[in-house]
Design a protein around this motif. Structure first.
Motif, short mmCIF file in Angstrom:
data_model
loop_
_atom_site.label_atom_id
_atom_site.label_comp_id
_atom_site.label_asym_id
_atom_site.label_seq_id
_atom_site.Cartn_x
_atom_site.Cartn_y
_atom_site.Cartn_z
N MET A 1 0.85 -1.17 0.00
CA MET A 1 0.00 0.00 0.00
C MET A 1 0.90 1.23 0.00
SD MET A 1 -2.81 1.01 2.85
CE MET A 1 -4.19 0.42 1.93
N VAL A 2 0.56 2.21 -0.80
CA VAL A 2 1.33 3.45 -0.91
C VAL A 2 0.51 4.58 -0.31
CG1 VAL A 2 2.46 5.07 -2.46
CG2 VAL A 2 2.47 2.63 -3.00
N VAL A 3 1.12 5.33 0.62
CA VAL A 3 0.50 6.49 1.24
C VAL A 3 1.39 7.68 0.91
CG1 VAL A 3 -0.26 7.55 3.39
CG2 VAL A 3 -0.43 5.08 3.11
N GLU A 4 0.79 8.76 0.39
CA GLU A 4 1.56 9.95 0.03
C GLU A 4 0.99 11.17 0.74
OE1 GLU A 4 2.91 10.44 -4.08
OE2 GLU A 4 1.76 8.62 -4.52
N ALA A 5 1.90 12.03 1.23
CA ALA A 5 1.51 13.29 1.86
C ALA A 5 2.72 14.21 1.90
CB ALA A 5 0.99 13.06 3.28
N SER A 6 2.50 15.47 1.64
CA SER A 6 3.55 16.50 1.71
C SER A 6 4.80 16.11 0.93
CB SER A 6 3.91 16.79 3.17
OG SER A 6 2.78 17.19 3.89
N GLY A 7 4.62 15.49 -0.20
CA GLY A 7 5.75 15.13 -1.05
C GLY A 7 6.49 13.87 -0.65
N ALA A 8 6.01 13.19 0.37
CA ALA A 8 6.65 11.95 0.82
C ALA A 8 5.79 10.76 0.41
CB ALA A 8 6.83 11.95 2.33
N ARG A 9 6.44 9.67 0.11
CA ARG A 9 5.76 8.43 -0.24
C ARG A 9 6.22 7.34 0.72
NH1 ARG A 9 6.59 6.86 -6.14
NH2 ARG A 9 5.17 8.59 -6.39
N VAL A 10 5.26 6.71 1.38
CA VAL A 10 5.56 5.66 2.34
C VAL A 10 4.89 4.38 1.86
CG1 VAL A 10 5.35 4.92 4.75
CG2 VAL A 10 5.66 7.33 4.23
N LEU A 11 5.64 3.30 1.83
CA LEU A 11 5.11 2.00 1.44
C LEU A 11 4.82 1.21 2.71
CD1 LEU A 11 7.68 1.18 -1.37
CD2 LEU A 11 5.44 2.23 -1.60
N LEU A 12 3.60 0.71 2.82
CA LEU A 12 3.17 -0.04 4.01
C LEU A 12 2.65 -1.41 3.61
CD1 LEU A 12 1.03 2.72 5.76
CD2 LEU A 12 3.36 2.05 6.37
N GLU B 1 -1.45 -5.03 6.19
CA GLU B 1 -1.91 -5.28 7.57
C GLU B 1 -1.45 -4.21 8.55
OE1 GLU B 1 1.70 -7.87 6.73
OE2 GLU B 1 -0.21 -7.59 5.75
N VAL B 2 -0.50 -3.37 8.16
CA VAL B 2 0.00 -2.30 9.04
C VAL B 2 -0.89 -1.06 8.96
CG1 VAL B 2 1.96 -0.72 9.40
CG2 VAL B 2 2.37 -3.12 8.89
N TYR B 3 -1.52 -0.84 7.83
CA TYR B 3 -2.30 0.37 7.62
C TYR B 3 -3.34 0.62 8.72
CZ TYR B 3 -5.12 4.02 5.58
OH TYR B 3 -5.81 5.18 5.40
N PRO B 4 -4.16 -0.35 9.12
CA PRO B 4 -5.15 -0.08 10.19
C PRO B 4 -4.51 0.36 11.51
CG PRO B 4 -5.67 -2.14 9.09
CD PRO B 4 -4.32 -1.71 8.59
N VAL B 5 -3.31 -0.11 11.78
CA VAL B 5 -2.62 0.25 13.02
C VAL B 5 -2.09 1.68 12.96
CG1 VAL B 5 -0.67 -0.32 14.53
CG2 VAL B 5 -1.98 -2.14 13.45
N LEU B 6 -1.66 2.12 11.77
CA LEU B 6 -1.06 3.45 11.61
C LEU B 6 -2.02 4.50 11.07
CD1 LEU B 6 2.47 2.55 10.22
CD2 LEU B 6 1.84 3.22 12.54
N LYS B 7 -3.22 4.12 10.68
CA LYS B 7 -4.18 5.06 10.10
C LYS B 7 -4.39 6.25 11.03
CE LYS B 7 -8.78 5.41 8.18
NZ LYS B 7 -10.04 4.74 7.95
N GLY B 8 -4.21 7.46 10.51
CA GLY B 8 -4.38 8.67 11.30
C GLY B 8 -3.16 9.07 12.10
N SER B 9 -2.09 8.31 12.04
CA SER B 9 -0.87 8.62 12.79
C SER B 9 -0.14 9.79 12.17
CB SER B 9 0.07 7.41 12.82
OG SER B 9 -0.49 6.37 13.55
N ARG B 10 0.64 10.45 12.98
CA ARG B 10 1.52 11.51 12.50
C ARG B 10 2.92 10.95 12.40
NH1 ARG B 10 2.88 17.33 15.20
NH2 ARG B 10 4.27 17.98 13.54
#
Length: 77
Positions: free
Chosen positions: A1-12, A15-24
């Motif tokens: 899963m790829v999450v992008e914000a503020s020019g950064a791309r994080v690959l997760l 199964e990790v996404y629900p644990v980190l959803k909404g994290s800073r």
């Protein structure tokens, strides 16, 4: 899963996404090695002061269960 914000791309892993959803997340370029770290996780109020683990009660300073005293993959020779 790829999450992008503020020019950064994080690959997760999915199964990790629900644990980190909404994290800073923060990128620490001065850390050795430079890496992302979780600053705030709304999914759990429990966080170890070392910042390496969350979701479990803090085991206590210098406890064998504390993640601060476990070698990380980049610490290994």
């Amino acid at each position: 899963m790829v999450v992008e914000a503020s020019g950064a791309r994080v690959l997760l892993e999915p199964e990790v996404y629900p644990v980190l959803k909404g994290s800073r997340l923060d990128y620490g370029p001065a850390l050795k090695p430079p890496r992302f770290r979780v600053l705030r996780n709304p999914n759990t109020p429990q966080k170890c002061p070392c910042g390496r683990s969350f979701g479990r009660p803090y085991p206590g300073r210098k406890s064998p269960q504390c993640q601060a005293y476990r070698p990380m993959p980049w610490d290994e020779p």
